[in-house]
Write a protein that holds these residues in place. Structure first.
Motif, PDB file in Angstrom:
ATOM      1  N   PHE A 213       8.015   5.862  -8.105  1.00  0.00           N
ATOM      2  CA  PHE A 213       7.364   6.907  -7.936  1.00  0.00           C
ATOM      3  C   PHE A 213       7.964   7.916  -6.854  1.00  0.00           C
ATOM      4  O   PHE A 213       8.795   7.532  -6.121  1.00  0.00           O
ATOM      5  CB  PHE A 213       6.084   6.829  -7.587  1.00  0.00           C
ATOM      6  CG  PHE A 213       5.654   6.701  -6.011  1.00  0.00           C
ATOM      7  CD1 PHE A 213       5.044   7.671  -5.231  1.00  0.00           C
ATOM      8  CD2 PHE A 213       6.266   5.544  -5.322  1.00  0.00           C
ATOM      9  CE1 PHE A 213       5.092   7.308  -3.880  1.00  0.00           C
ATOM     10  CE2 PHE A 213       6.113   5.182  -4.192  1.00  0.00           C
ATOM     11  CZ  PHE A 213       5.324   6.275  -3.276  1.00  0.00           C
ATOM     12  N   THR A 214       7.681   9.237  -6.856  1.00  0.00           N
ATOM     13  CA  THR A 214       8.144  10.074  -5.713  1.00  0.00           C
ATOM     14  C   THR A 214       7.099  10.491  -4.767  1.00  0.00           C
ATOM     15  O   THR A 214       5.997  10.718  -5.242  1.00  0.00           O
ATOM     16  CB  THR A 214       8.585  11.410  -6.596  1.00  0.00           C
ATOM     17  OG1 THR A 214       9.639  11.245  -7.401  1.00  0.00           O
ATOM     18  CG2 THR A 214       9.257  12.494  -5.480  1.00  0.00           C
ATOM     19  N   GLY A 216       4.330  11.699  -2.404  1.00  0.00           N
ATOM     20  CA  GLY A 216       3.842  13.000  -2.550  1.00  0.00           C
ATOM     21  C   GLY A 216       3.333  13.789  -3.836  1.00  0.00           C
ATOM     22  O   GLY A 216       2.724  14.686  -4.008  1.00  0.00           O
ATOM     23  N   SER A 217       3.826  12.925  -4.849  1.00  0.00           N
ATOM     24  CA  SER A 217       3.718  13.488  -6.226  1.00  0.00           C
ATOM     25  C   SER A 217       2.861  12.148  -6.980  1.00  0.00           C
ATOM     26  O   SER A 217       3.003  10.885  -6.757  1.00  0.00           O
ATOM     27  CB  SER A 217       4.840  13.409  -7.095  1.00  0.00           C
ATOM     28  OG  SER A 217       5.587  14.675  -6.561  1.00  0.00           O
ATOM     29  N   PRO A 218       2.121  12.406  -7.917  1.00  0.00           N
ATOM     30  CA  PRO A 218       1.275  11.477  -8.742  1.00  0.00           C
ATOM     31  C   PRO A 218       2.103  10.853  -9.825  1.00  0.00           C
ATOM     32  O   PRO A 218       2.994  11.333 -10.183  1.00  0.00           O
ATOM     33  CB  PRO A 218      -0.024  12.020  -9.428  1.00  0.00           C
ATOM     34  CG  PRO A 218       0.672  13.366  -9.704  1.00  0.00           C
ATOM     35  CD  PRO A 218       1.559  13.873  -8.374  1.00  0.00           C
ATOM     36  N   LEU A 219       1.768   9.615 -10.498  1.00  0.00           N
ATOM     37  CA  LEU A 219       2.379   8.884 -11.231  1.00  0.00           C
ATOM     38  C   LEU A 219       1.571   8.440 -12.344  1.00  0.00           C
ATOM     39  O   LEU A 219       0.268   8.154 -12.275  1.00  0.00           O
ATOM     40  CB  LEU A 219       3.199   7.778 -10.695  1.00  0.00           C
ATOM     41  CG  LEU A 219       2.495   6.491  -9.974  1.00  0.00           C
ATOM     42  CD1 LEU A 219       2.068   5.636 -11.066  1.00  0.00           C
ATOM     43  CD2 LEU A 219       3.287   5.856  -9.016  1.00  0.00           C
ATOM     44  N   ASP A 220       1.934   8.460 -13.407  1.00  0.00           N
ATOM     45  CA  ASP A 220       1.283   7.855 -14.670  1.00  0.00           C
ATOM     46  C   ASP A 220       1.417   6.373 -14.961  1.00  0.00           C
ATOM     47  O   ASP A 220       2.492   5.826 -14.980  1.00  0.00           O
ATOM     48  CB  ASP A 220       1.793   8.620 -16.035  1.00  0.00           C
ATOM     49  CG  ASP A 220       1.037   8.329 -17.182  1.00  0.00           C
ATOM     50  OD1 ASP A 220      -0.206   8.907 -17.299  1.00  0.00           O
ATOM     51  OD2 ASP A 220       1.388   7.234 -18.191  1.00  0.00           O
ATOM     52  N   ARG A 227      -2.275   8.188  -7.550  1.00  0.00           N
ATOM     53  CA  ARG A 227      -1.720   9.469  -6.497  1.00  0.00           C
ATOM     54  C   ARG A 227      -1.640   8.255  -5.159  1.00  0.00           C
ATOM     55  O   ARG A 227      -2.655   8.111  -4.325  1.00  0.00           O
ATOM     56  CB  ARG A 227      -2.936  10.268  -6.012  1.00  0.00           C
ATOM     57  CG  ARG A 227      -3.076  11.122  -7.544  1.00  0.00           C
ATOM     58  CD  ARG A 227      -3.968  12.397  -6.951  1.00  0.00           C
ATOM     59  NE  ARG A 227      -4.291  13.141  -8.266  1.00  0.00           N
ATOM     60  CZ  ARG A 227      -3.272  13.954  -8.575  1.00  0.00           C
ATOM     61  NH1 ARG A 227      -2.304  14.499  -7.718  1.00  0.00           N
ATOM     62  NH2 ARG A 227      -3.597  14.826  -9.435  1.00  0.00           N
TER      63      ARG A 227
END
Length: 240
Positions: A213-214, A216-220, A227
Protein backbone atom coordinates in the motif's frame (compact mmCIF):
# COMPACT_ATOMS: atom_id res chain seq x y z
CA UNK A 1 42.17 13.60 169.79
CA UNK A 2 42.57 17.24 168.84
CA UNK A 3 45.77 16.46 166.81
CA UNK A 4 44.15 13.76 164.66
CA UNK A 5 41.29 16.01 163.44
CA UNK A 6 43.33 18.07 161.00
CA UNK A 7 45.01 15.00 159.57
CA UNK A 8 41.65 13.39 158.84
CA UNK A 9 40.56 16.57 157.21
CA UNK A 10 43.64 16.62 154.89
CA UNK A 11 43.25 12.96 154.03
CA UNK A 12 39.62 13.44 153.10
CA UNK A 13 40.57 16.39 150.90
CA UNK A 14 43.20 14.37 149.11
CA UNK A 15 40.75 11.57 148.41
CA UNK A 16 38.23 14.02 146.94
CA UNK A 17 40.91 15.61 144.73
CA UNK A 18 41.99 12.23 143.38
CA UNK A 19 38.37 11.32 142.66
CA UNK A 20 37.78 14.60 140.79
CA UNK A 21 40.96 14.13 138.75
CA UNK A 22 39.93 10.63 137.70
CA UNK A 23 36.49 11.88 136.71
CA UNK A 24 38.02 14.64 134.59
CA UNK A 25 40.30 12.17 132.81
CA UNK A 26 37.35 9.95 131.91
CA UNK A 27 35.31 12.86 130.57
CA UNK A 28 38.14 14.47 128.52
CA UNK A 29 38.25 11.94 125.61
CA UNK A 30 34.52 12.35 125.02
CA UNK A 31 34.85 16.13 124.83
CA UNK A 32 37.87 15.86 122.51
CA UNK A 33 36.05 13.38 120.26
CA UNK A 34 33.04 15.65 119.89
CA UNK A 35 35.32 18.59 119.21
CA UNK A 36 37.21 16.60 116.56
CA UNK A 37 33.97 15.75 114.79
CA UNK A 38 32.91 19.38 114.82
CA UNK A 39 36.28 20.45 113.37
CA UNK A 40 36.09 17.85 110.59
CA UNK A 41 32.66 19.02 109.48
CA UNK A 42 33.78 22.63 109.60
CA UNK A 43 37.02 22.05 107.64
CA UNK A 44 35.55 19.99 104.71
CA UNK A 45 36.89 21.07 101.31
CA UNK A 46 34.73 23.41 99.19
CA UNK A 47 34.43 20.75 96.49
CA UNK A 48 33.11 18.19 98.96
CA UNK A 49 30.77 20.74 100.40
CA UNK A 50 29.47 21.68 97.00
CA UNK A 51 29.05 18.04 95.99
CA UNK A 52 27.06 17.29 99.08
CA UNK A 53 25.03 20.47 98.91
CA UNK A 54 24.37 20.74 95.15
CA UNK A 55 21.25 18.91 93.86
CA UNK A 56 21.70 16.19 91.24
CA UNK A 57 22.03 17.80 87.79
CA UNK A 58 19.38 16.74 85.28
CA UNK A 59 20.46 15.61 81.78
CA UNK A 60 20.23 18.42 79.25
CA UNK A 61 18.34 17.24 76.12
CA UNK A 62 20.26 17.50 72.85
CA UNK A 63 18.27 19.54 70.33
CA UNK A 64 17.18 17.57 67.23
CA UNK A 65 17.98 19.29 63.92
CA UNK A 66 14.85 20.39 62.12
CA UNK A 67 14.64 19.45 58.45
CA UNK A 68 14.32 22.45 56.21
CA UNK A 69 12.11 22.66 53.14
CA UNK A 70 15.20 22.48 50.95
CA UNK A 71 16.34 19.28 52.67
CA UNK A 72 12.89 17.74 52.21
CA UNK A 73 12.78 18.73 48.55
CA UNK A 74 16.21 17.22 47.98
CA UNK A 75 15.24 13.98 49.72
CA UNK A 76 12.11 13.45 47.64
CA UNK A 77 13.50 14.73 44.35
CA UNK A 78 13.77 12.07 41.66
CA UNK A 79 15.42 12.28 38.28
CA UNK A 80 13.11 13.32 35.48
CA UNK A 81 11.98 10.54 33.15
CA UNK A 82 13.65 11.19 29.80
CA UNK A 83 11.62 8.58 27.89
CA UNK A 84 10.48 10.12 24.58
CA UNK A 85 6.83 11.18 24.64
CA UNK A 86 6.25 10.46 20.96
CA UNK A 87 8.59 8.36 18.82
CA UNK A 88 8.50 5.57 16.24
CA UNK A 89 11.06 2.80 15.73
CA UNK A 90 11.36 0.18 13.00
CA UNK A 91 14.04 -2.40 12.26
CA UNK A 92 14.91 -6.01 11.49
CA UNK A 93 14.71 -9.05 13.79
CA UNK A 94 18.20 -10.57 13.67
CA UNK A 95 18.30 -14.20 12.57
CA UNK A 96 14.74 -14.06 11.27
CA UNK A 97 14.57 -11.29 8.69
CA UNK A 98 11.13 -10.16 9.84
CA UNK A 99 10.46 -6.54 10.78
CA UNK A 100 9.72 -5.02 14.16
CA UNK A 101 7.97 -1.67 14.61
CA UNK A 102 7.38 0.12 17.94
CA UNK A 103 5.39 3.29 18.63
CA UNK A 104 5.55 5.25 21.92
CA UNK A 105 2.89 7.79 22.85
CA UNK A 106 3.00 9.47 26.29
CA UNK A 107 4.08 6.41 28.26
CA UNK A 108 2.03 3.94 26.22
CA UNK A 109 3.65 1.67 23.67
CA UNK A 110 2.48 -0.68 20.94
CA UNK A 111 4.51 -2.96 18.69
CA UNK A 112 4.05 -5.21 15.69
CA UNK A 113 6.22 -8.04 14.41
CA UNK A 114 5.75 -9.66 11.04
CA UNK A 115 7.90 -11.78 8.75
CA UNK A 116 5.19 -12.43 6.15
CA UNK A 117 4.24 -15.75 7.72
CA UNK A 118 3.73 -15.07 11.42
CA UNK A 119 2.77 -11.88 13.19
CA UNK A 120 2.28 -10.54 16.69
CA UNK A 121 0.68 -7.42 18.13
CA UNK A 122 2.03 -6.33 21.50
CA UNK A 123 1.14 -3.61 23.96
CA UNK A 124 2.63 -2.18 27.15
CA UNK A 125 4.35 0.79 28.74
CA UNK A 126 7.40 2.95 28.16
CA UNK A 127 9.18 4.48 31.13
CA UNK A 128 12.72 5.14 32.31
CA UNK A 129 13.83 4.63 28.70
CA UNK A 130 12.72 1.01 28.68
CA UNK A 131 9.69 -0.78 27.25
CA UNK A 132 7.95 -4.01 28.19
CA UNK A 133 5.31 -5.16 25.74
CA UNK A 134 3.18 -8.28 25.85
CA UNK A 135 0.98 -10.01 23.29
CA UNK A 136 -0.48 -13.41 22.57
CA UNK A 137 2.43 -15.80 23.17
CA UNK A 138 4.82 -12.90 22.56
CA UNK A 139 7.03 -10.51 24.51
CA UNK A 140 9.30 -7.54 23.78
CA UNK A 141 11.75 -5.97 26.21
CA UNK A 142 14.00 -3.19 24.99
CA UNK A 143 16.03 -0.17 25.98
CA UNK A 144 15.45 3.20 24.36
CA UNK A 145 18.32 5.57 23.70
CA UNK A 146 20.86 6.70 21.18
CA UNK A 147 18.19 7.05 18.51
CA UNK A 148 17.08 3.42 18.62
CA UNK A 149 15.18 0.69 20.45
CA UNK A 150 17.35 -2.33 21.15
CA UNK A 151 16.27 -5.52 22.86
CA UNK A 152 14.74 -8.98 22.58
CA UNK A 153 11.63 -10.33 20.89
CA UNK A 154 9.96 -13.63 21.70
CA UNK A 155 7.15 -15.18 19.66
CA UNK A 156 6.10 -18.59 20.86
CA UNK A 157 9.32 -20.49 21.59
CA UNK A 158 11.41 -18.46 19.13
CA UNK A 159 13.60 -15.60 20.34
CA UNK A 160 15.47 -12.94 18.38
CA UNK A 161 17.40 -9.80 19.08
CA UNK A 162 16.60 -6.62 17.20
CA UNK A 163 17.78 -3.06 16.70
CA UNK A 164 15.13 -0.62 15.50
CA UNK A 165 16.26 2.94 14.70
CA UNK A 166 13.98 5.96 15.00
CA UNK A 167 11.94 6.47 11.81
CA UNK A 168 9.79 9.27 10.44
CA UNK A 169 6.67 9.13 8.29
CA UNK A 170 5.93 7.59 5.88
CA UNK A 171 8.07 4.87 7.54
CA UNK A 172 6.83 3.10 10.64
CA UNK A 173 3.82 1.11 11.77
CA UNK A 174 0.33 1.06 10.24
CA UNK A 175 -2.90 -0.74 11.12
CA UNK A 176 -6.29 -1.07 9.42
CA UNK A 177 -9.51 -2.58 10.75
CA UNK A 178 -12.97 -3.28 9.32
CA UNK A 179 -16.06 -5.35 10.08
CA UNK A 180 -17.51 -7.38 7.19
CA UNK A 181 -20.56 -9.62 7.76
CA UNK A 182 -19.77 -9.77 11.45
CA UNK A 183 -16.15 -10.77 10.92
CA UNK A 184 -13.36 -8.46 12.05
CA UNK A 185 -10.56 -7.72 9.61
CA UNK A 186 -7.21 -6.55 11.00
CA UNK A 187 -4.28 -5.62 8.82
CA UNK A 188 -0.78 -4.63 9.94
CA UNK A 189 2.12 -3.15 7.97
CA UNK A 190 5.70 -2.08 8.68
CA UNK A 191 7.49 0.25 6.28
CA UNK A 192 11.26 0.94 6.48
CA UNK A 193 13.03 4.03 5.13
CA UNK A 194 14.68 1.91 2.42
CA UNK A 195 11.27 0.96 1.03
CA UNK A 196 11.14 -2.53 2.52
CA UNK A 197 7.61 -3.43 3.57
CA UNK A 198 5.90 -6.40 5.17
CA UNK A 199 2.44 -7.10 6.60
CA UNK A 200 -0.48 -9.49 7.02
CA UNK A 201 -4.24 -9.26 6.97
CA UNK A 202 -6.28 -11.53 9.23
CA UNK A 203 -9.99 -12.31 9.00
CA UNK A 204 -11.13 -14.04 12.13
CA UNK A 205 -8.43 -16.59 12.90
CA UNK A 206 -7.06 -16.84 9.38
CA UNK A 207 -4.52 -14.55 7.75
CA UNK A 208 -2.40 -14.04 4.68
CA UNK A 209 0.31 -11.65 3.45
CA UNK A 210 -1.03 -8.13 3.06
CA UNK A 211 -0.98 -6.33 -0.29
CA UNK A 212 1.40 -3.43 -0.61
CA UNK A 213 0.00 0.00 0.00
CA UNK A 214 0.95 3.65 -0.28
CA UNK A 215 0.95 5.40 3.13
CA UNK A 216 -1.88 7.88 3.29
CA UNK A 217 -3.97 6.09 0.65
CA UNK A 218 -6.65 3.36 1.04
CA UNK A 219 -6.17 -0.06 -0.49
CA UNK A 220 -8.56 -2.60 -1.94
CA UNK A 221 -8.69 -5.97 -0.22
CA UNK A 222 -11.06 -8.29 -2.14
CA UNK A 223 -13.38 -5.39 -2.77
CA UNK A 224 -13.08 -4.14 0.81
CA UNK A 225 -11.59 -0.68 1.26
CA UNK A 226 -9.00 -0.69 4.05
CA UNK A 227 -7.50 2.54 5.33
CA UNK A 228 -4.19 1.95 7.17
CA UNK A 229 -3.72 4.42 10.05
CA UNK A 230 -0.69 5.49 12.03
CA UNK A 231 -0.33 4.79 15.80
CA UNK A 232 -1.77 8.17 16.88
CA UNK A 233 -5.24 6.90 16.00
CA UNK A 234 -5.09 3.25 17.09
CA UNK A 235 -2.66 2.90 20.02
CA UNK A 236 -5.53 2.69 22.54
CA UNK A 237 -7.58 0.14 20.58
CA UNK A 238 -4.93 -2.56 20.19
CA UNK A 239 -5.93 -5.64 22.20
CA UNK A 240 -3.38 -8.39 21.62
Amino acid sequence: MSRLGPMYTLAAGAVIAVALGAASLKAAPVIQQVAAQEDTSQTASPAEASASAAPEASATPVPTPTATKADTATAVATPADTTPKKVDYAGVAQGNGGLVAIAVRNGKAVAYFCDGHIEAWLKGTAENNTITLEGKDSLITAALGGGKAQGRLQVGHAKWRFVAPVVKKPSGLYRATAIVRGAKIVGGWIVLPNGQEVGRVAIGGNGEPAPRFTPGSPLDYYGIALRPRDPDSFIDEVTP
